[in-house]
Design an enzyme around this catalytic site. Structure first.
Site, PDB file in Angstrom:
ATOM      1  CG  HIS A 187      -7.056   0.219  35.520  1.00 35.04           C
ATOM      2  ND1 HIS A 187      -6.352   0.248  34.336  1.00 35.04           N
ATOM      3  CD2 HIS A 187      -8.261  -0.329  35.228  1.00 35.04           C
ATOM      4  CE1 HIS A 187      -7.084  -0.275  33.370  1.00 35.04           C
ATOM      5  NE2 HIS A 187      -8.249  -0.625  33.877  1.00 35.04           N
ATOM      6  CB  CYS A 244     -25.695  36.309  54.147  1.00 38.48           C
ATOM      7  SG  CYS A 244     -26.881  37.636  54.457  1.00 38.48           S
TER       8      CYS A 244
END
Length: 580
Positions: free
Chosen positions: A222, A405
């Protein structure tokens, strides 16, 4: 600071809608009218058997409702997010199971004050109704060396108790037998969690602050504080730290393990780790345990008891013998229980030998020829150019792709450079193109590697040592381009590398008729066409490749693949001009 965005309809209705979604999608489940209780839809099969009930606050999905099914829970009670369910709903579930003919009801409860109180009250009320009911508390947290009076917290080890108790109930064991056996098993279960980010209850701010780059060890599900904060380390280091802490005999909460012990491992995603990260952590857990002499009998890896969107993981270890493994392997219809192998993990051969393949072209012995120095100079110039343009290409790619790239082209360039250090450039151009095709296929990766390899493989058959004039090279370039179009599915105008390559190759086809004195001019014109084609992609709408999934107005820079092709053409031209 605003509350974390969540894909829900409302904070108030999300629990009920989530339970409805689970039940509607699972034919073996039903909802108890007026309560947040998920039941098996075949309650009549419980007659004469012990029924199992668990539950707790929501936000830990798939726990606990996902474990309702034959061979696991008979029902699960849900509270609001991170809030214990009301005793009235727990009692309603117990009575429902009792009325279905269950011989007794076992409540499996995590060790949190609210759960103990509300489930405990329901137990006392149920006994007044004549129900044979017992409660088992799961408290297997290994975080604290000296637990407080509240005791150890109940964590993901709870679902292992669901599984074992469910299998025992299916076998027809009595309520007392099940309580006795799972109580003994609990002595051999331990859990520890680590998180990289907090979670937030719908409509609320994050449960705690954790600076970027930090992680917290030993937190509760929690968002309760852990035992230690530190900088994020590697997966191997984090897992070793967790297992060392869990098995440290100086701690009152430790799990007593020794070399030779057989264990079940549960690697639990606390909510937001990727599947890739989970697999890395799973590997680390197996390797760490085996290195300490443990036998990893079974592994389950996934989201089993989460903490909303918390980025983190918990490790649960359960000491296992053959009886426990038989119960663990027993079939269940619970929708959230994974389809696991019943083969021991440790000692299993998990590598399959690859088939014998034809020798790679790049491994063949090469023989130099008259063209070798020319092609070597061109290759070296292309490689240095691609390395120089690495960041420029990455920058262009970030606008329309994944930003790598330049990296992929640099990988290809380095692979070629490394190959050149140990090999001579063959005199046969086709042989060199085959070598390059093999290198980029293996080292470049991604769609770019496949496209370049296609181009080079298709071109290789059109140039030989005896047929390497300008016309042959033009034919080779044309064949390579056609292969890229055929298999890649793109055409000129689609905003890809073809927008630079196709106009340049069209120009190169003039070499089939150009006189020797005009060949350099054709090559120069081809380079200009490649540069212009690359620049034209700035104004084109992407219809192929990753950029096609991005809104056109966001893609305003030249295509990086086309820019790379233009740079390669220019590098070759400069190399040839320098050798005149």
């Amino acid at each position: 600071m605003e509350p974390q965005k969540k894909l829900i309809n409302s904070a108030e209705g999300c629990v009920d809608e989530a339970l409805s979604g689970l039940v509607r999608a699972s034919g073996g489940l039903s909802l108890l009218r007026g309560h947040r209780v998920v039941l098996r839809s075949d309650l009549d099969t419980l007659r004469g058997k012990v029924a199992l009930l668990s539950g707790g606050g929501s936000g830990h999905e798939p726990a606990h409702a996902g474990y309702v099914g034959a061979g696991m829970l008979s029902a699960a009670v849900a509270g609001a997010v991170f809030a214990s369910p009301p005793p009235a709903s727990v009692l309603a579930a117990v009575l429902c199971l009792h009325n279905a003919g269950a011989s007794g009801v076992l409540l499996i409860v995590t060790n949190y004050t609210g759960d103990r109180l509300n489930f405990g009250l329901a137990v006392e009320q149920a006994r007044k109704h004549g129900v044979a009911v017992e409660m088992v508390i799961v408290a297997e947290d290994c975080a604290f060396d000296r637990p407080s009076k509240a005791g150890r917290r109940g964590l993901c080890g709870t679902i292992l108790i669901h599984k074992l108790a469910g299998a025992l109930a299916e076998e027809g064991c009595s309520l007392d037998e099940i309580v006795s056996k799972v109580t003994e098993v609990l002595k051999g279960i331990g859990t520890l969690g680590v998180c990289l980010s907090p979670c937030s209850v719908p409509g609320c701010l994050p449960s705690f602050d954790l600076p970027p780059g930090d992680m917290e060890l030993g937190l509760g599900i929690h968002g309760e504080p852990g035992i230690k904060r530190s900088k994020v380390a590697s997966a191997d280091e984090v897992v070793k730290t967790m297992i060392d802490h869990m098995t440290n005999s100086d701690s009152q909460s430790h799990l007593p393990l020794k070399p030779g012990d057989s264990v079940v491992v549960c690697v639990n995603n606390l909510g937001a780790l990727s599947c890739l990260e989970m697999a890395v952590v799973t590997r680390a857990a197996i390797m760490c345990l085996e290195s300490q002499g443990m036998v990893v009998a079974r592994v389950m890896s996934g989201s089993f008891m989460t903490s909303l969107e918390m980025a983190g993981v918990s490790l649960t270890l359960m000491k296992a013998n053959q009886e426990i493994l038989k119960l663990f392997d027993a079939k269940t219809s619970a929708p959230a229980w994974p389809n696991l192998s019943s083969v021991c993990v440790s000692g299993r051969s998990y590598i399959t030998d690859a088939p014998v393949v034809i020798t790679r072209p790049q491994d063949d012995t090469q023989r130099e020829g008259p063209l070798s120095p020319v092609m070597l100079n061109a290759l070296e110039r292309v490689c240095s150019t691609l390395l120089e343009k690495q960041e420029e290409l990455n920058s262009l790619d970030r606008a329309a792709g994944d930003g790598d790239c330049g990296n992929t082209h640099a990988q290809a360039a380095r692979a070629i450079q490394e190959w050149l250090q140990h090999h001579v450039v063959p005199g046969c151009p086709g042989q060199l193109l085959s070598v390059l095709a093999g290198l980029v296929q293996e080292k470049m990766g991604g769609s770019s590697g496949a496209l370049y390899s296609l181009f080079l493989t298709a071109a290789a058959g059109h140039v030989t040592e005896g047929r390497s004039d300008a016309a042959a090279w033009a034919g080779a370039m044309h064949a390579g381009t056609q292969a890229m179009r055929r298999y890649g599915g793109a055409d000129p105008g689609d905003r890809t590398m073809l927008d630079a390559l196709c106009p340049a190759v069209d120009e190169l086809m003039k070499l089939t008729t150009a006189p020797l004195s005009g060949q350099m001019a054709v090559l120069q014109a081809a380079v200009q066409k490649a540069v212009a084609g690359a620049e034209s992609t700035r104004n084109l709408t992407a219809r192929a490749g990753r950029a096609s999934y991005i809104a056109a107005e966001r893609v305003t820079r030249p295509d990086p693949g086309a820019v790379a092709v233009a740079a390669i053409f220019r590098a070759v031209l400069e190399s040839l001009e320098g050798q005149k």
